[in-house]
Scaffold this motif. Structure first.
Motif, PDB file in Angstrom:
ATOM      1  N   UNK A 197       0.830  -1.203   0.000  1.00 47.91           N
ATOM      2  CA  UNK A 197       0.000   0.000   0.000  1.00 47.91           C
ATOM      3  C   UNK A 197       0.864   1.252   0.000  1.00 47.91           C
ATOM      4  N   UNK A 198       0.238   2.352  -0.357  1.00 50.22           N
ATOM      5  CA  UNK A 198       0.815   3.689  -0.209  1.00 50.22           C
ATOM      6  C   UNK A 198       0.009   4.440   0.845  1.00 50.22           C
ATOM      7  N   UNK A 199       0.710   5.068   1.746  1.00 49.16           N
ATOM      8  CA  UNK A 199       0.108   5.960   2.736  1.00 49.16           C
ATOM      9  C   UNK A 199       0.715   7.355   2.557  1.00 49.16           C
ATOM     10  N   UNK A 200       0.054   8.350   3.122  1.00 47.85           N
ATOM     11  CA  UNK A 200       0.622   9.686   3.108  1.00 47.85           C
ATOM     12  C   UNK A 200       0.320  10.402   4.415  1.00 47.85           C
ATOM     13  N   UNK A 201       1.212  11.333   4.731  1.00 44.82           N
ATOM     14  CA  UNK A 201       1.053  12.091   5.965  1.00 44.82           C
ATOM     15  C   UNK A 201       1.460  13.530   5.718  1.00 44.82           C
ATOM     16  N   UNK A 202       0.507  14.429   5.908  1.00 41.38           N
ATOM     17  CA  UNK A 202       0.764  15.857   5.817  1.00 41.38           C
ATOM     18  C   UNK A 202       1.086  16.380   7.212  1.00 41.38           C
ATOM     19  N   UNK A 203       1.805  17.506   7.310  1.00 37.82           N
ATOM     20  CA  UNK A 203       2.153  18.049   8.630  1.00 37.82           C
ATOM     21  C   UNK A 203       0.922  18.254   9.502  1.00 37.82           C
ATOM     22  N   UNK A 204       0.993  17.746  10.732  1.00 40.81           N
ATOM     23  CA  UNK A 204      -0.100  17.894  11.670  1.00 40.81           C
ATOM     24  C   UNK A 204      -1.235  16.912  11.484  1.00 40.81           C
ATOM     25  N   UNK A 205      -1.126  16.045  10.476  1.00 40.04           N
ATOM     26  CA  UNK A 205      -2.194  15.079  10.211  1.00 40.04           C
ATOM     27  C   UNK A 205      -1.728  13.664  10.523  1.00 40.04           C
ATOM     28  N   UNK A 206      -2.679  12.757  10.611  1.00 36.96           N
ATOM     29  CA  UNK A 206      -2.340  11.358  10.787  1.00 36.96           C
ATOM     30  C   UNK A 206      -1.945  10.768   9.436  1.00 36.96           C
ATOM     31  N   UNK A 220       2.747  -5.839   4.196  1.00 39.52           N
ATOM     32  CA  UNK A 220       2.481  -6.717   5.331  1.00 39.52           C
ATOM     33  C   UNK A 220       3.737  -7.525   5.656  1.00 39.52           C
ATOM     34  N   UNK A 221       3.756  -8.124   6.808  1.00 39.96           N
ATOM     35  CA  UNK A 221       4.823  -9.005   7.251  1.00 39.96           C
ATOM     36  C   UNK A 221       4.180 -10.246   7.863  1.00 39.96           C
ATOM     37  N   UNK A 222       4.979 -11.252   8.225  1.00 36.51           N
ATOM     38  CA  UNK A 222       4.385 -12.414   8.907  1.00 36.51           C
ATOM     39  C   UNK A 222       3.733 -12.050  10.231  1.00 36.51           C
ATOM     40  N   UNK A 223       4.036 -10.852  10.744  1.00 34.67           N
ATOM     41  CA  UNK A 223       3.521 -10.466  12.056  1.00 34.67           C
ATOM     42  C   UNK A 223       2.431  -9.409  12.003  1.00 34.67           C
ATOM     43  N   UNK A 265      -0.555  -2.045   9.706  1.00 37.72           N
ATOM     44  CA  UNK A 265      -0.562  -2.372  11.133  1.00 37.72           C
ATOM     45  C   UNK A 265       0.753  -1.991  11.786  1.00 37.72           C
ATOM     46  N   UNK A 266       0.772  -2.086  13.084  1.00 35.59           N
ATOM     47  CA  UNK A 266       1.962  -1.738  13.857  1.00 35.59           C
ATOM     48  C   UNK A 266       3.166  -2.567  13.433  1.00 35.59           C
ATOM     49  N   UNK A 267       2.947  -3.803  13.045  1.00 38.39           N
ATOM     50  CA  UNK A 267       4.053  -4.699  12.722  1.00 38.39           C
ATOM     51  C   UNK A 267       4.236  -4.904  11.222  1.00 38.39           C
TER      52      UNK A 267
END
Length: 121
Positions: free
Chosen positions: A35-44, A98-101, A106-108
């Motif tokens: 996947x692609x995610x993005x984050x602008x300043x001050x945003x999640x 993704x990973x095996x975990x 996700x966090x992992x």
């Protein structure tokens, strides 16, 4: 350990296009979804688009019809073609897998270091 390296970011005028790339190295046989995610300043950090091992894709409403996610498993690379760019697309864009975990996002899961995209006249 999977490593993800993004490239292709930069400064572009509104209405322009950019293509981001994410090269994958490591035990890629374990990577199923990306996947692609993005984050602008001050945003999640938000999901932009995802592509499963089956090839199925999903897009955020804000980029539907303008962005195209794809992958070339033979080259261990994922792409994000961004067209009709708007100032609100300005953000750091991150590659994710993704990973095996952990699932995508996700966090992992695995993350790249990010590439800056700035849309401005």
């Amino acid at each position: 350990q999977v490593q993800l390296v993004e490239s292709g970011g930069g400064l572009v005028q509104p209405g322009g296009s950019l293509r981001l790339s994410c090269v994958v190295s490591g035990p890629i046989a374990r990577i199923l979804d990306m996947a692609w995610y993005r984050q602008a300043p001050g945003n999640q950090r938000d999901l932009v688009a995802s592509i499963m091992s089956s090839g199925s894709t999903r897009y955020a409403d804000s980029v539907k019809g303008r962005f195209i996610i794809s992958r070339d498993d033979a080259k261990n690379t994922m792409y994000l073609q961004m067209n009709s760019l708007k100032p609100e697309d300005t953000a750091v864009y991150y590659c994710n897998s993704n990973t095996p975990w952990g699932d995508v996002g996700s966090r992992y899961s695995s993350w790249g270091q990010g590439t800056q995209v700035t849309v401005s006249s």
